[in-house]
Design a protein around this motif. Structure first.
Motif, PDB file in Angstrom:
ATOM      1  N   LEU A  17       0.834  -1.196   0.000  1.00  0.00           N
ATOM      2  CA  LEU A  17       0.000   0.000   0.000  1.00  0.00           C
ATOM      3  C   LEU A  17       0.873   1.252   0.000  1.00  0.00           C
ATOM      4  CD1 LEU A  17      -2.752   1.425   0.314  1.00  0.00           C
ATOM      5  CD2 LEU A  17      -2.542   1.110   2.780  1.00  0.00           C
ATOM      6  N   LEU A  18       1.926   1.226   0.834  1.00  0.00           N
ATOM      7  CA  LEU A  18       2.823   2.371   0.936  1.00  0.00           C
ATOM      8  C   LEU A  18       3.468   2.658  -0.420  1.00  0.00           C
ATOM      9  CD1 LEU A  18       3.698   4.281   3.197  1.00  0.00           C
ATOM     10  CD2 LEU A  18       5.675   2.815   3.596  1.00  0.00           C
ATOM     11  N   VAL A  19       3.906   1.602  -1.088  1.00  0.00           N
ATOM     12  CA  VAL A  19       4.515   1.762  -2.418  1.00  0.00           C
ATOM     13  C   VAL A  19       3.500   2.406  -3.372  1.00  0.00           C
ATOM     14  CG1 VAL A  19       5.409   0.501  -4.412  1.00  0.00           C
ATOM     15  CG2 VAL A  19       6.094  -0.175  -2.102  1.00  0.00           C
ATOM     16  N   GLN A  24       1.403   7.041  -6.447  1.00  0.00           N
ATOM     17  CA  GLN A  24       0.292   7.949  -6.758  1.00  0.00           C
ATOM     18  C   GLN A  24       0.542   9.364  -6.237  1.00  0.00           C
ATOM     19  OE1 GLN A  24      -3.182   6.140  -4.971  1.00  0.00           O
ATOM     20  NE2 GLN A  24      -2.675   4.140  -5.892  1.00  0.00           N
ATOM     21  N   GLN A  25       1.723   9.599  -5.639  1.00  0.00           N
ATOM     22  CA  GLN A  25       2.066  10.896  -5.044  1.00  0.00           C
ATOM     23  C   GLN A  25       0.922  11.385  -4.149  1.00  0.00           C
ATOM     24  OE1 GLN A  25       3.090  12.832  -8.856  1.00  0.00           O
ATOM     25  NE2 GLN A  25       5.208  12.755  -8.142  1.00  0.00           N
ATOM     26  N   ALA A  26       0.549  10.529  -3.243  1.00  0.00           N
ATOM     27  CA  ALA A  26      -0.567  10.849  -2.338  1.00  0.00           C
ATOM     28  C   ALA A  26      -0.153  11.936  -1.354  1.00  0.00           C
ATOM     29  CB  ALA A  26      -0.995   9.596  -1.579  1.00  0.00           C
ATOM     30  N   ASP A  27      -1.138  12.447  -0.654  1.00  0.00           N
ATOM     31  CA  ASP A  27      -0.952  13.433   0.404  1.00  0.00           C
ATOM     32  C   ASP A  27       0.117  12.980   1.392  1.00  0.00           C
ATOM     33  OD1 ASP A  27      -2.727  15.752   0.495  1.00  0.00           O
ATOM     34  OD2 ASP A  27      -2.751  15.284   2.664  1.00  0.00           O
ATOM     35  N   ASN A  28       0.971  13.917   1.839  1.00  0.00           N
ATOM     36  CA  ASN A  28       2.016  13.554   2.788  1.00  0.00           C
ATOM     37  C   ASN A  28       1.457  12.955   4.069  1.00  0.00           C
ATOM     38  OD1 ASN A  28       4.619  13.518   2.158  1.00  0.00           O
ATOM     39  ND2 ASN A  28       5.069  15.659   2.646  1.00  0.00           N
ATOM     40  N   ALA A  29       0.365  13.573   4.560  1.00  0.00           N
ATOM     41  CA  ALA A  29      -0.242  13.101   5.806  1.00  0.00           C
ATOM     42  C   ALA A  29      -0.698  11.640   5.664  1.00  0.00           C
ATOM     43  CB  ALA A  29      -1.438  13.975   6.170  1.00  0.00           C
ATOM     44  N   VAL A  30      -1.252  11.345   4.501  1.00  0.00           N
ATOM     45  CA  VAL A  30      -1.730   9.982   4.233  1.00  0.00           C
ATOM     46  C   VAL A  30      -0.567   8.998   4.231  1.00  0.00           C
ATOM     47  CG1 VAL A  30      -2.820   8.528   2.477  1.00  0.00           C
ATOM     48  CG2 VAL A  30      -3.775  10.783   2.972  1.00  0.00           C
ATOM     49  N   ILE A  31       0.537   9.412   3.589  1.00  0.00           N
ATOM     50  CA  ILE A  31       1.713   8.535   3.544  1.00  0.00           C
ATOM     51  C   ILE A  31       2.292   8.323   4.949  1.00  0.00           C
ATOM     52  CG2 ILE A  31       4.119   8.399   2.736  1.00  0.00           C
ATOM     53  CD1 ILE A  31       3.208   9.597   0.106  1.00  0.00           C
ATOM     54  N   GLU A  32       2.341   9.400   5.709  1.00  0.00           N
ATOM     55  CA  GLU A  32       2.875   9.304   7.074  1.00  0.00           C
ATOM     56  C   GLU A  32       2.034   8.331   7.899  1.00  0.00           C
ATOM     57  OE1 GLU A  32       5.695  10.216   8.477  1.00  0.00           O
ATOM     58  OE2 GLU A  32       6.156  10.773   6.399  1.00  0.00           O
ATOM     59  N   GLU A  33       0.714   8.433   7.736  1.00  0.00           N
ATOM     60  CA  GLU A  33      -0.215   7.558   8.450  1.00  0.00           C
ATOM     61  C   GLU A  33       0.064   6.086   8.105  1.00  0.00           C
ATOM     62  OE1 GLU A  33      -3.488   6.458  10.804  1.00  0.00           O
ATOM     63  OE2 GLU A  33      -2.531   8.444  10.622  1.00  0.00           O
ATOM     64  N   LYS A  36       3.259   4.923   9.703  1.00  0.00           N
ATOM     65  CA  LYS A  36       3.103   4.720  11.137  1.00  0.00           C
ATOM     66  C   LYS A  36       2.489   3.326  11.396  1.00  0.00           C
ATOM     67  CE  LYS A  36       0.359   6.523  14.832  1.00  0.00           C
ATOM     68  NZ  LYS A  36      -0.816   7.359  15.034  1.00  0.00           N
ATOM     69  N   LYS A  37       1.477   3.001  10.579  1.00  0.00           N
ATOM     70  CA  LYS A  37       0.819   1.721  10.776  1.00  0.00           C
ATOM     71  C   LYS A  37       1.769   0.549  10.497  1.00  0.00           C
ATOM     72  CE  LYS A  37      -2.750  -1.324   9.303  1.00  0.00           C
ATOM     73  NZ  LYS A  37      -3.561  -1.687   8.147  1.00  0.00           N
ATOM     74  N   LEU A  38       2.586   0.724   9.462  1.00  0.00           N
ATOM     75  CA  LEU A  38       3.557  -0.319   9.140  1.00  0.00           C
ATOM     76  C   LEU A  38       4.501  -0.543  10.318  1.00  0.00           C
ATOM     77  CD1 LEU A  38       4.614  -2.270   6.997  1.00  0.00           C
ATOM     78  CD2 LEU A  38       6.069  -0.450   6.113  1.00  0.00           C
ATOM     79  N   GLY A  39       4.927   0.573  10.926  1.00  0.00           N
ATOM     80  CA  GLY A  39       5.799   0.492  12.101  1.00  0.00           C
ATOM     81  C   GLY A  39       5.138  -0.292  13.231  1.00  0.00           C
TER      82      GLY A  39
ATOM     83  N   PRO B 305      -5.435   6.127   4.762  1.00  0.00           N
ATOM     84  CA  PRO B 305      -5.008   5.780   3.393  1.00  0.00           C
ATOM     85  C   PRO B 305      -5.659   4.502   2.869  1.00  0.00           C
ATOM     86  CG  PRO B 305      -3.182   5.577   4.953  1.00  0.00           C
ATOM     87  CD  PRO B 305      -4.301   6.212   5.698  1.00  0.00           C
ATOM     88  N   SER B 306      -5.812   3.518   3.746  1.00  0.00           N
ATOM     89  CA  SER B 306      -6.407   2.259   3.307  1.00  0.00           C
ATOM     90  C   SER B 306      -7.860   2.485   2.883  1.00  0.00           C
ATOM     91  CB  SER B 306      -6.320   1.247   4.444  1.00  0.00           C
ATOM     92  OG  SER B 306      -6.931   0.050   4.101  1.00  0.00           O
ATOM     93  N   ALA B 307      -8.637   3.136   3.727  1.00  0.00           N
ATOM     94  CA  ALA B 307     -10.043   3.377   3.416  1.00  0.00           C
ATOM     95  C   ALA B 307     -10.188   4.207   2.150  1.00  0.00           C
ATOM     96  CB  ALA B 307     -10.736   4.075   4.591  1.00  0.00           C
ATOM     97  N   LYS B 308      -9.317   5.224   2.027  1.00  0.00           N
ATOM     98  CA  LYS B 308      -9.397   6.099   0.853  1.00  0.00           C
ATOM     99  C   LYS B 308      -9.196   5.287  -0.437  1.00  0.00           C
ATOM    100  CE  LYS B 308      -7.637  10.216  -1.411  1.00  0.00           C
ATOM    101  NZ  LYS B 308      -7.737   9.510  -2.695  1.00  0.00           N
ATOM    102  N   GLN B 309      -8.154   4.445  -0.429  1.00  0.00           N
ATOM    103  CA  GLN B 309      -7.900   3.636  -1.619  1.00  0.00           C
ATOM    104  C   GLN B 309      -9.103   2.736  -1.931  1.00  0.00           C
ATOM    105  OE1 GLN B 309      -4.447   1.048  -1.463  1.00  0.00           O
ATOM    106  NE2 GLN B 309      -4.696   0.424  -3.597  1.00  0.00           N
TER     107      GLN B 309
END
Lengths: 589, 589
Positions: A17-19, A24-33, A36-39, B305-309
């Motif tokens: 999902l992160l990749v 998709q050059q998504a929102d920074n906040a979305v990527i950070e979120e 965080k979940k992956l961590g 991000p997951s829900a958005k996708q």
């Protein structure tokens, strides 16, 4: 509790999902979120492992062996297209001969299978005892049919049954010849009290019809009678309690030369050497009605009630086989014994010339229908090169590999009459001392994998398609995804097998390539302007072998034909190509 | 050594032979010989038993339980005729949508199945360790397909696969509703990297086409997305390592009322009660594109991000489903979770109105496509009568029987996207730390036994035939066996399914009765004198329900029609009845 596997899966998903989000050059906040979940997931995994939550995941994992179980295999699209074709022909013959379909479970209670397969019982696959019943995979279709008939009893008003399905034997596989641990058998059986030898003749006629329709080349049906064999054993002096085991030895005459079989009879099974020689004299005969005439003159044989009954029945049978017009396919073969315990009357086995083992076919199985000896009781024999004699160990997994080049496909169909099997079930269920009605039966099993092993190389040689898709819908213009989907849907609703490329804006060459991979005969091209006029372009294409052996596309008209979109279905259905595919002609020819 | 079983068998045969010989009034010497042999056999049996040759046969034998294994059953002729009809329709749809057939073995190496089925892994049937590999019966077609794709790797150029075959689960059976331990699934899967949601829409279109063609009555396809669900769980505050297990609990909402599901989440799985309530608010929604519009406005959800996708993909999908013309069959149902671990994208489940459990269908599954709550988080619920809550014991064999009247057929088809399963196999085979290519997939499984459980009662009600036999050949005169055989053979060769009675000199009423039992439309009667003139009599007959509910024969012309024997095939093929049967019309109508 999350399992380590579920966590691993969740981590893999989150990473993917992160990749995606980065791509998709998504929102920074979305990527950070997402990061965080992956961590968190990785932390949870760490805790689980350090807590010893899973002993398995803690140690270094062994590599997975990516394979099917021994003696089993997958059949991919091209192969299955061929197998479906074979099955369709066999089914068509079964129903043409008045058969009704039966389906039984793939496993049975173990006591149903017990005591039915003689020396081969060790080949039965058992299920693990997980509480409840003791179960085993079915070994053939005959015993489950007999169990079914005993259960349904007089209630069952049908008399002809067919079954197609897989059966299981823990034998040593020879994959290339269709000898598998999981293999498919097509059975046809006739149950009921009928006039002698009429159903028997019909089963043999059915077998000949199927083998002819499958275009397997020349074949013969070897035929014998258990009562004749038993009579011979008695006349020769085999003790009553040795008859079945001596019969098993005779059955090996199609694989071993006479001296080895005799050795088995005398050294292993304790038969008197002179008795064995007498048997050798009888079982060397094969032929047709003439052989029967000869045997009927044998007074010592005719004085034996079992032999006499067998010979009388054989005479009747030859008459009926003539009416069914299949007498020329039959070889009365006195060395045919069949291994299974339950046969009581005629027994038979079909051999296709193409499937006989090397160096063996002309000398033995395909001798002309005369009374030439099949086995020579002296030392010189026409048998295959002697192989190392190896006693079968109890566990076939430990056995050495078979030399596949020395093995033929063997018999591709076999069967016989079994008049007591249903009665045995009924009696065992009724309890000791109780009487139970039996039901005489006769049947044939066709080895579908062995037939496939003969047919498939011919399909490969002829470059057969592996699909029936008739139309491939493409866009010349700007994707036209909805228009493609709508046309494909319309064609499919009309019964025209169709496809399209799952891309929003595919390039035309990519779409042609996809359609050509499946050798689709109609390429239908949508263009924006044409569509407005209500037109589509159709290119008819076929594939031929070029002189260099490569299969290439041949197109009648490179520009294609403009067809009205509204009339497209009728246009396609009116073509010769569509008619030939619909009638199955292009598959079977 | 002869086994006691073989000896018993030999004795049974010899006794039967003796009875035959006496009936036939055979030669006294022959009968004496047979009696002598029977005596010998019995003596051998006595010796064997007294020598303790078989401990089993020595003690009183237990009665055999004549039955199939728990959770399995036979399908007899009428049922199989119906099942074959269902399978034919499903296959036809599969190939119309461009599918290629695949066949995998019924058992797999156990490590292939490990870690794929979450909490349901305990339902896997294991084979006994008989030396060699550890094996288990397949649990579904999806994991074997993924194993096949990982093995064939980039070599495989096909992208759409279908499989029809049996799968195995040691679950608690409800036989009348098609919930079996051995059951048949028809799967269709699309593999490959394609543009988002196009294959997904095609699979749902295929599912709707099949359910429509099977004429099962009204149905809906419940649809959800794992990424939306996972997003909701995160937004509500479910810890990462609890997401899969909480998802499993949500999946039970079609069988249990919300308070019980909440109890499972909080008491069994340790979720905070407030978190559970938040989940309850989300998963109560169901509807169509309007529900999607509503959710897209939910800012906290869209920040995940997951829900958005998931929501973005759902929007795309609805557009494509409109092009495929199936949008009216879809219910976006946020309580749908599906139990299996391997899903990563959209998930779906088809429910037929006729198959919903009693008292449940209108309230839940068949709510109009609005945003009405499916579950009510307060105490009162539209759920089925509360049943005794029983924890499943590890061994389903010990469990008490299910009350069949309270169980619906349930979902008749289900599936989803699984993008990581092939990659997991490839990675596990490559070894730790190695990279391996994955292959995104989506598929659907159709429950053939559940469909049969809906279709079969309708067939019984309509009094459907159980065979396709077209002609029954009879003799009016003196048996005429050879003439009957020859005509049957001629008809069969011409593709006309035919039969005759296996008797030398059958009476005419017995032959009519046999043909009528199978409702054969053409009775063909041979008479000696007519045959000399080259004529046969044909009576066309059909069956109709009389007002009293009995099915009776209707004959257009009681005397029949005289037809030239040489022109009989053309005559039959030219009738309306033959044409309708050949086209399958009389089966499907």
């Amino acid at each position: 509790m999350a399992t380590p596997e579920a966590l691993g899966e969740a981590i893999a998903q989150q990473s993917a999902l992160l990749v995606d989000l980065r791509k998709q050059q998504a929102d920074n906040a979305v990527i950070e979120e997402a990061k965080k979940k992956l961590g968190e997931l990785k932390k949870a995994q760490g805790q689980l492992l350090s807590a010893g939550g899973s002993k398995e995941s803690g140690k270094k994992k062994e590599r997975l062996l990516l394979k099917t179980a021994k003696g089993t295999r997958d059949y991919g699209p091209g192969e299955m297209f061929c197998r479906e074709h074979i099955e369709r022909i066999v089914k068509e013959c079964f129903t043409t001969f008045g058969g009704s379909c039966l389906d039984t479970p793939v496993f049975e209670r173990k006591d149903i299978l017990a005591g039915k397969y003689g020396e081969d019982a060790k080949l039965i696959f058992d299920l693990k005892d997980q509480g409840g019943e003791e179960l085993a995979l079915r070994y053939d279709h005959t015993v489950p049919l007999a169990r079914y008939l005993a259960m349904s009893g007089a209630m069952n008003t049908h008399s002809k049954f067919w079954q197609i399905g897989k059966v299981y034997r823990r034998d040593n596989p020879v994959m290339s010849k269709g000898r598998m641990r999981e293999f498919s058998q097509a059975d046809f059986d006739i149950a009921g009290v009928w006039d002698t030898m009429i159903p028997d003749a019909e089963i043999i006629s059915l077998l000949c019809t199927i083998l002819t329709r499958l275009e397997l080349g020349d074949f013969i049906v070897k035929l014998n009678h258990r009562k004749i064999l038993d009579g011979i054993f008695e006349v020769c002096g085999v003790p009553a309690d040795k008859i079945r085991t001596i019969s098993s030895a005779v059955d090996k005459l199609d694989k071993l030369p006479w001296p080895e079989v005799k050795k088995e009879m005398t050294e292993e099974k304790g038969l008197d050497s002179a008795v064995a020689d007498k048997i050798g004299e009888y079982v060397k005969h094969k032929g047709g009605p003439t052989l029967l005439e000869q045997l009927v003159k044998d007074e010592s044989l005719m004085a034996n009630p079992s032999a006499k009954q067998g010979l009388d029945e054989m005479g009747l049978l030859f008459g009926y086989l003539e009416a069914f017009n299949v007498l020329d396919k039959i070889s009365f073969d006195m060395s045919l014994a069949r291994g299974l315990d339950y046969y009581t009357g005629i027994i038979y086995e079909a051999i296709v010339e193409a499937s006989a083992p090397p160096g063996f076919k002309s000398a033995n199985a395909f001798a002309s229908s005369s009374t030439q000896p099949a086995v020579d009781s002296s030392a010189s024999t026409p048998a295959p090169a002697p192989k190392k004699k190896s006693k079968k160990p109890a566990n076939a997994d430990e056995e050495e590999e078979v030399d596949e080049s020395q093995v033929g496909v063997g018999s591709i169909a076999a069967g016989g009459r079994y008049d007591n099997l249903v009665g045995m079930f009924a009696a065992a269920a009724a309890g000791e001392g109780k009487k139970a009605a039996g039901l005489p039966c006769i049947g044939v099993s066709i080895g579908m994998d062995r037939i496939f092993a003969i047919v498939w190389p011919k399909w490969v040689e002829r470059g057969m398609r592996s699909k029936e898709t008739m139309a491939y819908v493409m866009a010349a213009g700007d994707g036209l995804l909805k228009e493609r989907v709508q046309l494909v849907q319309t064609l499919r609703e009309a019964g025209i097998k169709s496809d399209f490329l799952f891309k929003n804006k595919p390039k035309l060459p990519a779409q042609f390539a996809a359609g050509e991979r499946d050798e689709v005969p109609f390429a239908i091209i949508l263009g924006g302007d044409e569509l407005k006029e209500g037109l589509v372009t159709v290119k008819e294409q076929r594939w031929e072998f070029a002189p260099d052996g490569e299969k290439r596309k041949v197109q009648s008209d490179d520009k294609g034909v403009k067809v009205k979109r509204d009339g497209l279905i009728d246009w396609i259905k009116d073509t010769q190509t569509f008619k030939e595919w619909s009638s199955g002609k292009l598959i079977s020819s």
